[in-house]
Each structure stands twice: as structure tokens, then as C-alpha cells.
Design a protein around this motif. Structure first.
Motif, short mmCIF file in Angstrom:
data_model
loop_
_atom_site.label_atom_id
_atom_site.label_comp_id
_atom_site.label_asym_id
_atom_site.label_seq_id
_atom_site.Cartn_x
_atom_site.Cartn_y
_atom_site.Cartn_z
N HIS A 546 -3.43 5.33 1.31
CA HIS A 546 -3.57 3.88 1.24
C HIS A 546 -5.04 3.47 1.11
O HIS A 546 -5.37 2.56 0.33
CB HIS A 546 -2.95 3.23 2.47
CG HIS A 546 -3.00 1.73 2.46
ND1 HIS A 546 -2.22 0.96 1.63
CD2 HIS A 546 -3.77 0.85 3.19
CE1 HIS A 546 -2.49 -0.31 1.83
NE2 HIS A 546 -3.43 -0.41 2.76
N GLN A 547 -5.90 4.13 1.87
CA GLN A 547 -7.32 3.81 1.80
C GLN A 547 -7.89 4.00 0.40
O GLN A 547 -8.78 3.27 -0.03
CB GLN A 547 -8.10 4.71 2.78
CG GLN A 547 -8.16 4.18 4.20
CD GLN A 547 -9.10 5.02 5.04
OE1 GLN A 547 -9.17 6.25 4.91
NE2 GLN A 547 -9.85 4.36 5.91
N ARG A 548 -7.36 4.97 -0.31
CA ARG A 548 -7.86 5.29 -1.65
C ARG A 548 -7.03 4.65 -2.76
O ARG A 548 -7.28 4.90 -3.94
CB ARG A 548 -7.88 6.81 -1.83
CG ARG A 548 -8.96 7.48 -0.99
CD ARG A 548 -8.67 8.95 -0.75
NE ARG A 548 -9.74 9.58 0.00
CZ ARG A 548 -9.94 9.41 1.32
NH1 ARG A 548 -9.11 8.62 2.00
NH2 ARG A 548 -10.95 10.00 1.92
N ASP A 549 -6.05 3.83 -2.35
CA ASP A 549 -5.16 3.20 -3.33
C ASP A 549 -4.54 4.26 -4.25
O ASP A 549 -4.53 4.12 -5.47
CB ASP A 549 -5.91 2.15 -4.15
CG ASP A 549 -4.96 1.26 -4.93
OD1 ASP A 549 -3.79 1.13 -4.52
OD2 ASP A 549 -5.36 0.73 -5.99
N GLU A 550 -4.01 5.31 -3.61
CA GLU A 550 -3.43 6.43 -4.35
C GLU A 550 -1.96 6.60 -3.99
O GLU A 550 -1.49 6.11 -2.95
CB GLU A 550 -4.18 7.74 -4.03
CG GLU A 550 -5.62 7.76 -4.50
CD GLU A 550 -6.36 9.01 -4.07
OE1 GLU A 550 -7.43 9.29 -4.67
OE2 GLU A 550 -5.89 9.70 -3.14
N VAL A 551 -1.25 7.29 -4.84
CA VAL A 551 0.15 7.62 -4.57
C VAL A 551 0.35 9.12 -4.78
O VAL A 551 -0.40 9.76 -5.52
CB VAL A 551 1.12 6.84 -5.50
CG1 VAL A 551 1.08 5.36 -5.22
CG2 VAL A 551 0.83 7.14 -6.96
N ASP A 552 1.36 9.65 -4.10
CA ASP A 552 1.76 11.04 -4.34
C ASP A 552 3.12 11.03 -5.02
O ASP A 552 3.66 9.96 -5.37
CB ASP A 552 1.77 11.86 -3.05
CG ASP A 552 2.76 11.32 -2.03
OD1 ASP A 552 3.54 10.40 -2.36
OD2 ASP A 552 2.77 11.81 -0.89
N PHE A 553 3.69 12.20 -5.24
CA PHE A 553 4.96 12.28 -5.96
C PHE A 553 6.08 11.55 -5.22
O PHE A 553 6.93 10.91 -5.84
CB PHE A 553 5.35 13.74 -6.18
CG PHE A 553 4.56 14.41 -7.28
CD1 PHE A 553 4.19 13.71 -8.42
CD2 PHE A 553 4.20 15.74 -7.18
CE1 PHE A 553 3.47 14.33 -9.43
CE2 PHE A 553 3.49 16.37 -8.19
CZ PHE A 553 3.12 15.65 -9.31
N GLU A 554 6.10 11.66 -3.89
CA GLU A 554 7.16 10.99 -3.12
C GLU A 554 7.06 9.47 -3.26
O GLU A 554 8.07 8.78 -3.40
CB GLU A 554 7.09 11.40 -1.64
CG GLU A 554 7.57 12.81 -1.34
CD GLU A 554 6.60 13.88 -1.80
OE1 GLU A 554 7.05 14.98 -2.16
OE2 GLU A 554 5.37 13.61 -1.80
N ASP A 555 5.81 8.95 -3.22
CA ASP A 555 5.62 7.50 -3.39
C ASP A 555 6.17 7.01 -4.73
O ASP A 555 6.73 5.92 -4.82
CB ASP A 555 4.13 7.15 -3.32
CG ASP A 555 3.56 7.27 -1.92
OD1 ASP A 555 4.30 6.97 -0.98
OD2 ASP A 555 2.39 7.67 -1.78
#
Length: 886
Positions: A546-555
Motif C-alpha cells: 500500500h505504501q508503494r501503491d503496488e499490487v501483487d498477483f493476489e490483489d
């Protein structure tokens, strides 16, 4: 308007005319009000009922029920036919419109289940207005054919459905014959063409190994566009992975000469949906692309929690001492072999690293370790007491600093032993040990399973140590942690949490679902403790993203599902096509279903083969294929039943082998290529033969692989492909090994793959190695951690169900022939099954007698274990036997 004269009683009680009429409407005086009702508003014609006071006339509209009493006694004789005619005239247009609508449904496109439901619903609703009165009405003759058709539609059955579906498919086969002839290098089979045309709301195409499923996916997309049932951007084509999607795109470009249809992965689809809803493309975390970086971060996060949070650290130590393993004890098993099997498969080790024989011993060892008491596990007794009949005595624990022994006996409060233990012999052994300690004046603390069962074991141990004046104190936490790190326990648990995190996050569990997961686990306390340790790691992980405004595969999947189901994203796709459906997980299936429901008239076309479902460890749920209609709704299921890859002999063996599991879908796979003799050969060889080629792999070092490759080489005069396959990567030849073999056999284009990696590939010849028994054998006996198992789809009832499918995948990679190399002294049960029940070649290679006569001899002590051959020569064995019998 004409009017109906009331009966004499009606005239006495009222001076008003209650009903007047003409061909357009009824004028009614009812409940002291006057109103005019059009014939088209009357739901069914008027009914007449004779009574003592006169006729009762009844009719209804959408808004009211009207009952008029004390009407003329013979009203029905004079007026019913006229009233019926007026009503028919007013409603015939509605009936015609409905029949025309149904006719259009039946004549345009494939007849879907939802359309059948609509037809029946509409027909039944209209039928209720016409029946039963029309059967007795004089107006029937005027509309009889229409009424018969309405009646037929209201009683729609499967025969009618199949008729219209078959007619449509037949028309489309003729109309698009040229396309199906030319879309691939070879004309599509009729089954493939039919699969392209069928377009129910939900479609499941069962495509066996080598039956041309990719050709159908591409041809179906092309057919939908050519037949003007869809535009390019109406089609969503989903592939399992990026490589598969790229290959599909290349095939589409080559075969359909367009780049307007693009195959997507589930993750790229999720990312696209998120981008459209949020108005910008989120950054993809490095964790999604680099498992090593993710594993390192999780390990560091775990270590940080241990170092900085005392409560978390205490939970970790508690987990290692009590919940690291799913506890089972002697009494939980029917045979000693089953018990030993469990201990070996689960690597039941104390914190000091000792491989203990019971959980009682495990807790004793861990308690001693935590309290800084040095001990030796199963060390030889300090006095030599061995005899010809009895080996040297080895007590369970010895505390050298205090010259104290500890024995843990597997007896309950009634003195009973486990079912497979001879109670009298066991108690005699206890008595002998007690007498031995008395004879040599050695001290021994005795503990029992009964104490462990009653949860007093460790208290009894502490009391006994106090009685023997043994002081102890808990080791410093730093020392305990240092030991856990040194033995690799921290790393192993961090790795487990890495796997748990992905599955737990993907499952998107609410509180109830989480409770269900815990209750479903083999050990609920272990599951509860493990999840309590996981949550802070997951919270830290999500905060990091969240801090990096990133997502992973599950997101990508979870967010996409939420946006589609909530309506924030509107699906533009009417034709959703999913490849390799047997590998799908519940979250992905949920996304597919949400997209279908988001766009009225959308259809799902799933292509898969439950016989090749081999990815449960990543969350794939075979039930989504075997019970497809239960999850997606009414479904048309079709099959591709002709394989273009392997011959009939490979097909016969593999189909019979895989079909043993009754929970799988029944299929009949026929082969285009026919041969007369078996096409699966078995080379039987032990590990004692040493060839010139030196390798850590038995099959290379004993010359078996060379013999197989030489057999292949002797049959070919042109380059052929050869796969060397094994269950685990470490059982495959190295790159250097492959290079050496390739130099020796230049016409053989060799590759080495695990069974999993070989899925979707094919070669002329396949050589299967690594078929031993055990944890890293095949079928693999490696145990899945219980908490991980609880988050995965439920285990199947059939023994080794997925491992059986994995062997099927390996066997069906070959076009011409499969070679199996096995040491019959320690071979896979699957190999033995092939030998006993299937038509395979046993005589292509010579075998030593010890490899031919290989019936397992069960261990007389544990019942389920098998006696293994040693490297002693037969003569030496006979000599020892002779001496021992003198």
C-alpha cells in the motif's frame, strides 16, 4: 351496449343493470361503482356458474376480481360463445406476438438453456390464460393450431431442445464448412467443429491429451466473428500463464490473420480491470515477479517480528515446542508400519534435531532442550547387556551430567498398548528394563502415554527431576532462537508462511470462512496458532504494498472480483473463453462467473481435462471441472475424443490407468495412429551395476538410460525428440549430462523436464526415471503441512488421485513410445500396477532374476513396510542364514 338481464331475485334486490357489453368492452356496476373494462384487460374469459338465485358471473383483471350474482338463469347459454369470441379477438394479437417471439428464439443462434427457460416461462404464463376453458369453447376451431403450438411450448422437454440444437449445428457445419476446412493446417474433425458452434450459456469442452484443444479455441474465436455472432472486442480469451497466452496469440495471428483478438492471463485481466476502475495502472510489485525477493522479504519480516515483539516471539516458541507438527500417537494407527510411515513422512524431529519415535518423546526432548538440560537420545546403556536374543539396551533419554535415564512407555491408564503392539511382550520388556536398572543400580524416570494423554506428562517430568535434585532454568530466548536458526527451523517456517500468505490472501476469507478453515484442519489448535502468527506478517506485507501503491498477483484477482461484482466495472465481453480450465482456482472461477453475470447474454466456454488436473498445490480445484454445472449453472458438455499425439497402445494403457478414479469424468479417447504391439516398455535394473558413465543419478550410473537411448537410436535415421522426465527436478539429468548424452546420440534432441513442466508439451519418445518409493519417490509420499492443506481445496478420497493424474500426464507426452526405468526392489506402486494390469512390453530389455521376481515381502514386525534388498551377494546371504540356523 347490450346488457345481461338479472334473475328475478336480482331485479327484486336491485334496479340497476350490473353488466353491459359490446365487442370492445364491458360496462360493470360493481361495489356501488360504475367502470368500463376493455376486453384486452380481462385476463381470462368470463365464467358462469348456476345457482338457486341465478347465474354467478366471474372474471378478473390484473387489478381486481369481479363477481356478479343473481344474473339471468340462462345467461351462459346465450352469451358464453359471444364472450369467448370477444376475448379471443382482443387477445389473439398477444398470442401471435408471443409465438413469433419464440419462433425467433428458435431460429436465431444456438438454443441456450436460459432461452429454453424463457420459452417455458412465457408459454406457461400465456397458457394459463387460455386453458382449460379454450378446450371446451366454440372459439377453439378458429385458433386451434396456435393453441396446440402454445401447449407444446409450455411442455418443452429435452427431446425438443436436442432437435433444435442439432438442427442449428447441422446448418452451421454446412454453412461454414470452408472455414473449418482451412482454419488449421488439417481440416477440423466433426467433434472439433461442433465444439466451436455449440454456444450455451455455459459450455464445458473436455479435451483429452493431444486432442487439439488449442485448435478449437482459435477456430471458435474465428467462427464467432465470421458468423457475425460476435465482434472481435466481444471475445475474452483467457490462458493459464503468460507463455501460454503468447503462444495462443501467435497461433491466432497465424491462423486467423488478425491481432484484434488477444489472449490474456487472469492476472493481466485483473490489472486491466483495476486500471479502468481506478483511472490509472497500479505498479506491479517486484514480489509478483521475483519469488526469491518475496521470500527474502517475508523471512526478514518474520525475523523482525520475533526480534521486536516479545508476545509474538513467545507465540513462535510456543508453536515450535507444541504445534509445529500435527500430533498423532501410537494409538491413532492400526499398524506399526503406518505409524513409522507417518513419522518418516513428516520428519518428526526434536528442536535438537533428534528423529524421535513418538510425540511424547518429542515433548520431553523439547522440554529438556528449552530448560538447558543436556541429553542424549537413544544412547547405548552404560553397561553391556546385549545377548544372543537381545540387542544392546538403548533407553529413550540419558542425562549424562546427572547419570539419569528417562523412559517413555506407550501404555495408557489401563496399561493397554497400541493395537499392533503385543501387550504381554511390551510389559515384559518394561519389567526387564526396570530389573536391569535395579541390577546395575542406575536411576531411571519412567513416563507414559497415559500421562501425555491426560496432559500431565511435563509436570510429571518436572516433579521427577526435582526429586532427583536436578536444577534447571529456561534457556535465554536468544540461545533458543539461535538454535532454531542453526537447524533451519526459522527458515522453514518462514517459507511455509510465504506459501500460506498467497493462499490465504487469494481466498479473501471473512471471519466465518476463516473459522471453517481452522475447523477443517487436521489439528485445529495448530491451524489457529499458525494463522495467528501469519496475520502480522500479512498485515506488514499489505502495508508494504500500500505504501508503494503496488499490487501483487493476489490483489489483481481479488480487486478485479470486487469491482466486477459491485458493478464498478462493466464487462464488455459476451464470449468468455477459458483455456486449461482444470487448473483453475476458486477465485479465478469466481471472476469468470462475475464477468458472465455482469453482461446479459454472455457465455462461458471452458476447455479442460480433469484427467490432467495436477496443480492442487497452487489452489486449483478439480471439482470446478468435475462439478462444473453445480458452480456455473446449466451446461452443455462436449468432448474431443480423438488424440492426434499418441498411438492406440499408449492410449489404451493410459486411459485404463487414469479411469480407476470414479470421481473423475468418464471419457473414451481413441487414437488416430494404430500399432499392433505394446508401446510402453519397462527396463528393470537395480543400482549395483556400474557403467562407464558416472553420475549421481542411478539410472545414468547403472547404464539404464544409455540402454534406452541406444534402443531409440537404433530405430531412427532422422532427428527425433526425446524427453527425460521425473517427478522431482533433482532426479533429472543435469545440463552437462544432457550435453554428454546428446554428443553420444546426435540424432536424439533431448530435454529434461519434471512431470509438471512437461504438461502441454510432446516428444517422439519419453523416458521416465526416478520411480522409487518414499517421500521423494513416485507417487510422492511427501506430506503437505496440515495448515497449508486446510487452505487448499479438499483432498480427494481416491488414494494418490493427483499423483495418478501426474503419471498420466507424463505417459501421454510421447507420440511413439514410452520407456520406464525402474529398480523393482524399490519401485513405484504405479509401475507394479502397469505390469500387473496393463499391456506393456517387459521383454525389450534383459533383466536379472532379482529384477524379475520382485514380489514385495512385508516386514514381519510393522506389517506395512517392505523388506529391501541389500548389496550383499546372494551367496553371502545364504551363508549367514546357514550359520544362524545351526
Amino acid at each position: 351496449m347490450n346488457s345481461i338481464v338479472p334473475s328475478i331475485f336480482g331485479r327484486i334486490f336491485s334496479n340497476k343493470i350490473p353488466l353491459a357489453f359490446n365487442e370492445h368492452a364491458l360496462a360493470v356496476t360493481h361495489n356501488k361503482t360504475n367502470q368500463q373494462i376493455q376486453w384486452s384487460e380481462v385476463t381470462t374469459p368470463l365464467s358462469f356458474k348456476f345457482g338457486f338465485l341465478g347465474q354467478t358471473i366471474h372474471f378478473s383483471t390484473a387489478d381486481q376480481n369481479v363477481t356478479l350474482t343473481m344474473m339471468g338463469y340462462h345467461s351462459d347459454h346465450f352469451l358464453k360463445t359471444r364472450f369467448d369470441q370477444y376475448w379471443v379477438n382482443a387477445n389473439i394479437a398477444k398470442l401471435d406476438a408471443l409465438l413469433e417471439k419464440i419462433a425467433n428464439i428458435l431460429s436465431h443462434g444456438f438454443l441456450r438453456q436460459s432461452r429454453i427457460s424463457d420459452i417455458k416461462s412465457l408459454a406457461l404464463q400465456e397458457r394459463s390464460r387460455w386453458f382449460p376453458w379454450i378446450k371446451e369453447s366454440n372459439s377453439l376451431a378458429l385458433i386451434e393450431k396456435k393453441i396446440q403450438l402454445l401447449d407444446k411450448y409450455s411442455k418443452w422437454d429435452n427431446v425438443a431442445t436436442h432437435f433444435f440444437q442439432h438442427r442449428y449445428v447441422k446448418e452451421q457445419l454446412q454453412h461454414h464448412k470452408s472455414f473449418f476446412d482451412q482454419v488449421e493446417s488439417n481440416p477440423l474433425t466433426e467433434r472439433q467443429r461442433t465444439a466451436c458452434i455449440i454456444d450455451d450459456d455455459n459450455n464445458l469442452l473436455l479435451a483429452g491429451a493431444g486432442t487439439g484443444k488449442t485448435s478449437v479455441m482459435i477456430a471458435r474465436a474465428g467462427y464467432l466473428v465470421q458468423s457475425q455472432q460476435a465482434k472481435y472486442d466481444d471475445i475474452l480469451l483467457l490462458a493459464y500463464g503468460r507463455k501460454a497466452a503468447d503462444e495462443m496469440n501467435q497461433r491466432i495471428q497465424d491462423k486467423l490473420t488478425t491481432d484484434k483478438i488477444k489472449a490474456a492471463t487472469f492476472h493481466s485481466l485483473g490489472l486491466s480491470i483495476i486500471s479502468q476502475v481506478e483511472g490509472g495502472r497500479p505498479s506491479l510489485s517486484v514480489f509478483a515477479e521475483d519469488e526469491k525477493v518475496k521470500a527474502e522479504w517475508l523471512h526478514n519480516s518474520f525475523e523482525s517480528l520475533i526480534e521486536n515483539q516479545s508476545e509474538y516471539r513467545a507465540r513462535v516458541l510456543d508453536y515450535f515446542s507444541q504445534y509445529y507438527y500435527v500430533e498423532k500417537n501410537d494409538f491413532d494407527f492400526q499398524t506399526l508400519g503406518d505409524y513409522y510411515h507417518y513419522l518418516n513422512d513428516n520428519d518428526i524431529l526434536s528442536l535438537k534435531g533428534d528423529k524421535v519415535k513418538s510425540f511424547g518423546e518429542l515433548y520431553i526432548a523439547n522440554w529438556l532442550f528449552y530448560h538447558g538440560i543436556d541429553y542424549e537420545y537413544a544412547a547405548a546403556y552404560q553397561f553391556d547387556v546385549k545377548t544372543v536374543a537381545r540387542r544392546q539396551y538403548k533407553p529413550d533419554f540419558y542425562l549424562p551430567e546427572y547419570e539419569l535415564y528417562i523412559e517413555y512407555y506407550g501404555v495408557d491408564e489401563a496399561g493397554n498398548t497400541a493395537p499392533y503392539i503385543d501387550k504381554d511382550q511390551y510389559h515384559a520388556s518394561i519389567a526387564w528394563k526396570k530389573a536391569t536398572h535395579q541390577r546395575y543400580n542406575t536411576r531411571c524416570v519412567t513416563l507414559t502415554y497415559a500421562q501425555h494423554k491426560q496432559d500431565t506428562l511435563l509436570n510429571e517430568l518436572q516433579n521427577a527431576l526435582s526429586e532427583h535434585k536436578i536444577d534447571y532454568e529456561i534457556l535465554p530466548i536468544e540461545s533458543i532462537l539461535a538454535s532454531l536458526r542453526e537447524t533451519g527451523r526459522i527458515s522453514v517456517l518462514a517459507e511455509l508462511f510465504g506459501k500460506l500468505l498467497g493462499l490465504y490472501k487469494a481466498a479473501d476469507l471473512d471471519e466465518k470462512a476463516q473459522t471453517d478453515i481452522i475447523n477443517r484442519a487436521e489439528d485445529t489448535k495448530q491451524a489457529e496458532t499458525a494463522l495467528a502468527l501469519l496475520k502480522p506478517i500479512m498485515s506488514s506485507y499489505n502495508h508494504h504494498l500500500h505504501q508503494r501503491d503496488e499490487v501483487d498477483f493476489e490483489d489483481m484477482i481479488i480487486k478485479a472480483i470486487d469491482y466486477v461484482e459491485s458493478g464498478l466495472f462493466t464487462s464488455p465481453w459476451r464470449c468468455i473463453m477459458v483455456d486449461e480450465f482444470q487448473d483453475i482456482s476458486k477465485p479465478r472461477a469466481r471472476l469468470v462467473k462475475a464477468l458472465r453475470d455482469n453482461n446479459n447474454g454472455s457465455s462461458v466456454f471452458a476447455v479442460g481435462d480433469d484427467w490432467q488436473a495436477i496443480y492442487r498445490f497452487s489452489g486449483a480445484d478439480i471439482r470446478l471441472t468435475t462439478q462444473f454445472a453445480k458452480y456455473f449453472g446449466l451446461t452443455t458438455q462436449t468432448e474431443l475424443d480423438v488424440t492426434f499425439r499418441f498411438n492406440n497402445k499408449i492410449g489404451q494403457v493410459t486411459s485404463d490407468f487414469i479411469s480407476k478414479n470414479p470421481a473423475q469424468l468418464h471419457k473414451t479417447i481413441t487414437s488416430l495412429t494404430h500399432v499392433a504391439t505394446p508401446a510402453i516398455s519397462l527396463l528393470r535394473r537395480g543400482d549395483h551395476t556400474v557403467a562407464n558413465y558416472q553420475s549421481s543419478l542411478i539410472e545414468l550410473s547403472n547404464g539404464a538410460v544409455d540402454d534406452v537411448l541406444q534402443a531409440i537410436y537404433s530405430k531412427t535415421c532422422k532427428p527425433v525428440t526425446v524427453y527425460l522426465l521425473a517427478r522431482f527436478g533433482f532426479k533429472l539429468p543435469s545440463h552437462a549430462d544432457i550435453q554428454t548424452l546428446s554428443a553420444k546420440y546426435p540424432l536424439l534432441k533431448m530435454q529434461a523436464h519434471t512431470f509438471h513442466a512437461a504438461k502441454g508439451k510432446e516428444a517422439d519418445y519419453v523416458v521416465i526415471i526416478g520411480l522409487q518409493k518414499g517421500k521423494h519417490g513416485f507417487p510422492s509420499e511427501k506430506a503437505t503441512p496440515a495448515i497449508l492443506d486446510a487452505l487448499l481445496p479438499p483432498q480427494e478420497d481416491y488414494p494418490h488421485a493427483e499423483e495418478r493424474r501426474l503419471f498420466y500426464v507424463a505417459l501421454t507426452r510421447a507420440r511413439h513410445r514410452v520407456y520406464i526405468i525402474a529398480d523393482m526392489a524399490n519401485t513405484s506402486g504405479f509401475v507394479q500396477e502397469l505390469m500387473a494390469e496393463h499391456d506393456i512390453e517387459l521383454d525389450e530389455f534383459s533383466s536379472e532374476n532379482e529384477q524379475v521376481y520382485t514380489d514385495d515381502i512385508n516386514c514381519m514386525r510393522c506389517d506395512t513396510g517392505v523388506v529391501k534388498k541389500t548389496n550383499w551377494s546372494l551367496w553371502y546371504f545364504l551363508l549367514l542364514f546357514f550359520i544362524s540356523s545351526m
